[in-house]
Design an enzyme around this catalytic site. Sequence first.
Site, mmCIF file in Angstrom:
data_model
loop_
_atom_site.group_PDB
_atom_site.id
_atom_site.type_symbol
_atom_site.label_atom_id
_atom_site.label_comp_id
_atom_site.label_asym_id
_atom_site.label_seq_id
_atom_site.Cartn_x
_atom_site.Cartn_y
_atom_site.Cartn_z
ATOM 1 N N ARG A 74 0.861 -1.181 0.000
ATOM 2 C CA ARG A 74 0.000 0.000 0.000
ATOM 3 C C ARG A 74 0.901 1.235 0.000
ATOM 4 O O ARG A 74 1.438 1.626 1.025
ATOM 5 C CB ARG A 74 -0.902 -0.021 1.241
ATOM 6 C CG ARG A 74 -2.050 0.971 1.198
ATOM 7 C CD ARG A 74 -2.677 1.121 2.559
ATOM 8 N NE ARG A 74 -1.846 1.920 3.433
ATOM 9 C CZ ARG A 74 -1.685 1.708 4.734
ATOM 10 N NH1 ARG A 74 -2.287 0.695 5.325
ATOM 11 N NH2 ARG A 74 -0.910 2.495 5.463
ATOM 12 N N HIS A 89 -3.509 4.697 4.634
ATOM 13 C CA HIS A 89 -4.693 3.837 4.728
ATOM 14 C C HIS A 89 -5.918 4.571 4.165
ATOM 15 O O HIS A 89 -6.667 4.013 3.362
ATOM 16 C CB HIS A 89 -4.934 3.451 6.183
ATOM 17 C CG HIS A 89 -6.187 2.679 6.404
ATOM 18 N ND1 HIS A 89 -6.377 1.403 5.925
ATOM 19 C CD2 HIS A 89 -7.335 3.019 7.055
ATOM 20 C CE1 HIS A 89 -7.580 0.983 6.261
ATOM 21 N NE2 HIS A 89 -8.180 1.941 6.947
ATOM 22 N N TYR A 128 3.987 4.564 11.689
ATOM 23 C CA TYR A 128 4.148 3.119 11.859
ATOM 24 C C TYR A 128 4.954 2.436 10.763
ATOM 25 O O TYR A 128 5.148 1.220 10.810
ATOM 26 C CB TYR A 128 2.772 2.436 11.979
ATOM 27 C CG TYR A 128 1.826 2.696 10.817
ATOM 28 C CD1 TYR A 128 1.901 1.957 9.641
ATOM 29 C CD2 TYR A 128 0.856 3.689 10.910
ATOM 30 C CE1 TYR A 128 1.036 2.189 8.592
ATOM 31 C CE2 TYR A 128 -0.019 3.932 9.858
ATOM 32 C CZ TYR A 128 0.073 3.180 8.703
ATOM 33 O OH TYR A 128 -0.787 3.414 7.651
#
Length: 380
Positions: free
Chosen positions: A266, A270, A279
């Site tokens: 990805r 998100h 993160y």
Amino acid sequence: MQPLAQPPRQAPIATPPLLRLIDDAGHAAPAAESGGFALPPLTTLLRLYRQMVVARRFEAQVTALTRQGRLATYPSALGQEACEIAAVASLAPEDWLFPTYRDSIALLTRGVPPEQILASFRGDWHSGYDQQQHRIAPQATPLATQALHAVGLATAAKLKRHSTVALTLLGDGATSEGDAHEAFNFAAVWQAPVVFLVQNNQFAISVPLDKQMACRTIADKAIGYGMPGYYVDGNDVAAMYAVVTAAIDRARSGGGPTLIEGLTYRIEAHTNSDDPSRYRNAADVDVWRGRDPIERLEKYLVSEGALPAAERADITREAEELAAATRDCMTRQATSDPLELFDHLYSPSSARPALAEQRAFLAAELAELAAPSTDKGANR
């Protein structure tokens, strides 16, 4: 109380090699990496390339509109085009697709207009397209729920002796849900004609894969359910198309379900409200940008003399026309009818009297609000 410490793990078994047909550099992969699958014809690869380029331009345009406040939120699939386009391209018209909230370009490739895809992200409708017309279930936000729906439809098709196959898209995080286990198990036991395609983009929002499971690959889980599993380079659209097509053919001929893991990444956040820098390492993102699925296929097509300048120009024109159409439909003010709350809940023959009463009550209130107002204090 001290937090529970992560127990030490045994050294993992070596991860198996990825199944691929075109490598990162755009060359045909060695036969040892092909898993027995053959490269699709150049005409098919050129069609897949066009669809990926158009889909990426759509993603970029929608992301820009979201930043302008035209949409409430949008989960981008930038970098995952090979998985999504290959999946849709493998389906027959009578087959059904069960997507997630991140699979908008899959809907686009199957023919859903942009304004209908984006209706839910703008808050106009829960699902702005006709599911029966496009053979696409509503985009699922709860993880893995659509897998059960896919298995249910596929089982019904088998019982009715229809040739329909259901393909459901999942993320790596979804495979940690109980719904996924139930779907995998039921499909294998009943030999349902369904294909599970897991887009392993390596993060369930902010949770990396190694914090979710200790197995080598998601595809390894297939053996526990009694169905084939494939570990595929998810940025190689040729391999994805070959494997998904074979799985669909197998399901249609009565061979039962297949679990396919497409290893991808990805690239973007998100959603537009996420901060991935909290993160994950930006250097990892750069590595995966270098494994771009579109650039990989483009290099191969150019080396085969299958991507002339005129074809490139035509693809660019199509992509820009779609982007312009997407901008136009998202800059128009949406109109909504509150009475639509009562539509499509039941078939006309199954209408509920209580709903009819509620609809009439709301219609009367709306009519009163729309009536010309009078100044009650004018004669005081």
